[in-house]
Design a protein around this motif. Structure first.
Motif, PDB file in Angstrom:
ATOM      1  N   UNK A  79       0.825  -1.207   0.000  1.00  0.00           N
ATOM      2  CA  UNK A  79       0.000   0.000   0.000  1.00  0.00           C
ATOM      3  C   UNK A  79       0.862   1.260   0.000  1.00  0.00           C
ATOM      4  N   UNK A  80       0.421   2.248  -0.745  1.00  0.00           N
ATOM      5  CA  UNK A  80       1.078   3.549  -0.803  1.00  0.00           C
ATOM      6  C   UNK A  80       0.324   4.536   0.073  1.00  0.00           C
ATOM      7  N   UNK A  81       1.048   5.443   0.706  1.00  0.00           N
ATOM      8  CA  UNK A  81       0.407   6.535   1.425  1.00  0.00           C
ATOM      9  C   UNK A  81      -0.085   7.539   0.387  1.00  0.00           C
ATOM     10  N   UNK A  82      -1.277   8.071   0.605  1.00  0.00           N
ATOM     11  CA  UNK A  82      -1.840   9.035  -0.332  1.00  0.00           C
ATOM     12  C   UNK A  82      -2.537  10.176   0.399  1.00  0.00           C
ATOM     13  N   UNK A  83      -2.617  11.302  -0.315  1.00  0.00           N
ATOM     14  CA  UNK A  83      -3.450  12.424   0.102  1.00  0.00           C
ATOM     15  C   UNK A  83      -4.614  12.477  -0.878  1.00  0.00           C
ATOM     16  N   UNK A  96       0.009  10.609  -4.573  1.00  0.00           N
ATOM     17  CA  UNK A  96       0.444   9.288  -4.105  1.00  0.00           C
ATOM     18  C   UNK A  96       1.949   9.249  -3.840  1.00  0.00           C
ATOM     19  N   UNK A  97       2.305   8.631  -2.724  1.00  0.00           N
ATOM     20  CA  UNK A  97       3.698   8.367  -2.401  1.00  0.00           C
ATOM     21  C   UNK A  97       3.924   6.867  -2.582  1.00  0.00           C
ATOM     22  N   UNK A  98       4.534   6.484  -3.686  1.00  0.00           N
ATOM     23  CA  UNK A  98       4.808   5.064  -3.944  1.00  0.00           C
ATOM     24  C   UNK A  98       6.284   4.738  -3.708  1.00  0.00           C
ATOM     25  N   UNK A  99       6.972   5.588  -2.930  1.00  0.00           N
ATOM     26  CA  UNK A  99       8.410   5.421  -2.693  1.00  0.00           C
ATOM     27  C   UNK A  99       8.727   4.427  -1.586  1.00  0.00           C
ATOM     28  N   UNK A 100       7.743   4.055  -0.799  1.00  0.00           N
ATOM     29  CA  UNK A 100       7.966   3.092   0.277  1.00  0.00           C
ATOM     30  C   UNK A 100       8.003   3.744   1.650  1.00  0.00           C
ATOM     31  N   UNK A 120      -7.140  14.628   3.071  1.00  0.00           N
ATOM     32  CA  UNK A 120      -7.221  13.503   4.009  1.00  0.00           C
ATOM     33  C   UNK A 120      -6.059  12.561   3.738  1.00  0.00           C
ATOM     34  N   UNK A 121      -5.534  11.974   4.792  1.00  0.00           N
ATOM     35  CA  UNK A 121      -4.476  10.973   4.669  1.00  0.00           C
ATOM     36  C   UNK A 121      -5.110   9.589   4.657  1.00  0.00           C
ATOM     37  N   UNK A 122      -4.642   8.722   3.758  1.00  0.00           N
ATOM     38  CA  UNK A 122      -5.122   7.346   3.700  1.00  0.00           C
ATOM     39  C   UNK A 122      -4.105   6.507   2.925  1.00  0.00           C
ATOM     40  N   UNK A 123      -4.508   5.329   2.467  1.00  0.00           N
ATOM     41  CA  UNK A 123      -3.620   4.449   1.714  1.00  0.00           C
ATOM     42  C   UNK A 123      -4.316   3.915   0.476  1.00  0.00           C
ATOM     43  N   UNK A 129      -5.503  -2.263  -6.520  1.00  0.00           N
ATOM     44  CA  UNK A 129      -6.220  -1.045  -6.889  1.00  0.00           C
ATOM     45  C   UNK A 129      -7.391  -0.769  -5.948  1.00  0.00           C
ATOM     46  N   UNK A 130      -7.143  -0.996  -4.659  1.00  0.00           N
ATOM     47  CA  UNK A 130      -8.146  -0.767  -3.625  1.00  0.00           C
ATOM     48  C   UNK A 130      -7.675   0.322  -2.666  1.00  0.00           C
ATOM     49  N   UNK A 131      -8.624   1.128  -2.190  1.00  0.00           N
ATOM     50  CA  UNK A 131      -8.347   2.088  -1.134  1.00  0.00           C
ATOM     51  C   UNK A 131      -8.334   1.322   0.181  1.00  0.00           C
TER      52      UNK A 131
END
Length: 143
Positions: A79-83, A96-100, A120-123, A129-131
């Motif tokens: 999972x990536x962290x996302x705003x 999206x932060x897909x850097x790890x 909002x912060x989420x993943x 391809x799921x939130x």
């Protein structure tokens, strides 16, 4: 007879007002969804930041410069962290932060000044391809 005349005049005025409003609305007023993959950055720097955090992600907004920062706080997973964000004038999207885990990413945007940005912060799991949750509460920042 007078009542019918008044109804026709009011209907005509209303129709003219709607047509005038439609003509004055720019064609680009409807915004499409924006998806950005953040770029690696060492940290937030010295600019004023407003942040919201969940167990797995942190999102910070810097109004000066229109930047959205995303930090992945989770251990190694898919999972990536996302705003997830939207403006008070109709723009919306994801950074999206897909850097790890343990890395900051930034998305440079160009928002209108004097409007609200809500984030909002989420993943997001890129493999499925799921939130994924949890999702933070709203972070509201005047840009």
């Amino acid at each position: 007879m007078a009542a019918r005349t008044v109804k026709r005049v009011v209907a005509g005025l209303l129709g003219t007002a709607i047509a005038t409003l439609a003509a004055a609305t720019p064609a680009n007023a409807a915004y499409s969804y924006e998806w950005d993959n953040g770029v690696a950055v060492g940290g937030l720097g010295s600019e004023q930041s407003y942040c919201v955090t969940t167990k797995y992600s942190e999102v910070c907004i810097q109004p000066y410069g229109d930047r959205i920062f995303v930090m992945d706080l989770s251990s190694a997973d898919s999972a990536s962290a996302v705003a997830r964000w939207f403006t008070s004038y109709g723009r919306w999207g994801t950074c999206r932060n897909s850097l790890g885990a343990g890395h900051w990413a930034v998305c440079n945007k160009d928002f209108k000044e004097g409007y609200w940005l809500t984030a909002r912060a989420t993943q997001y799991d890129g493999d499925t391809q799921d939130w994924k949750g949890p999702e933070s509460g709203d972070l509201n920042v005047l840009m």
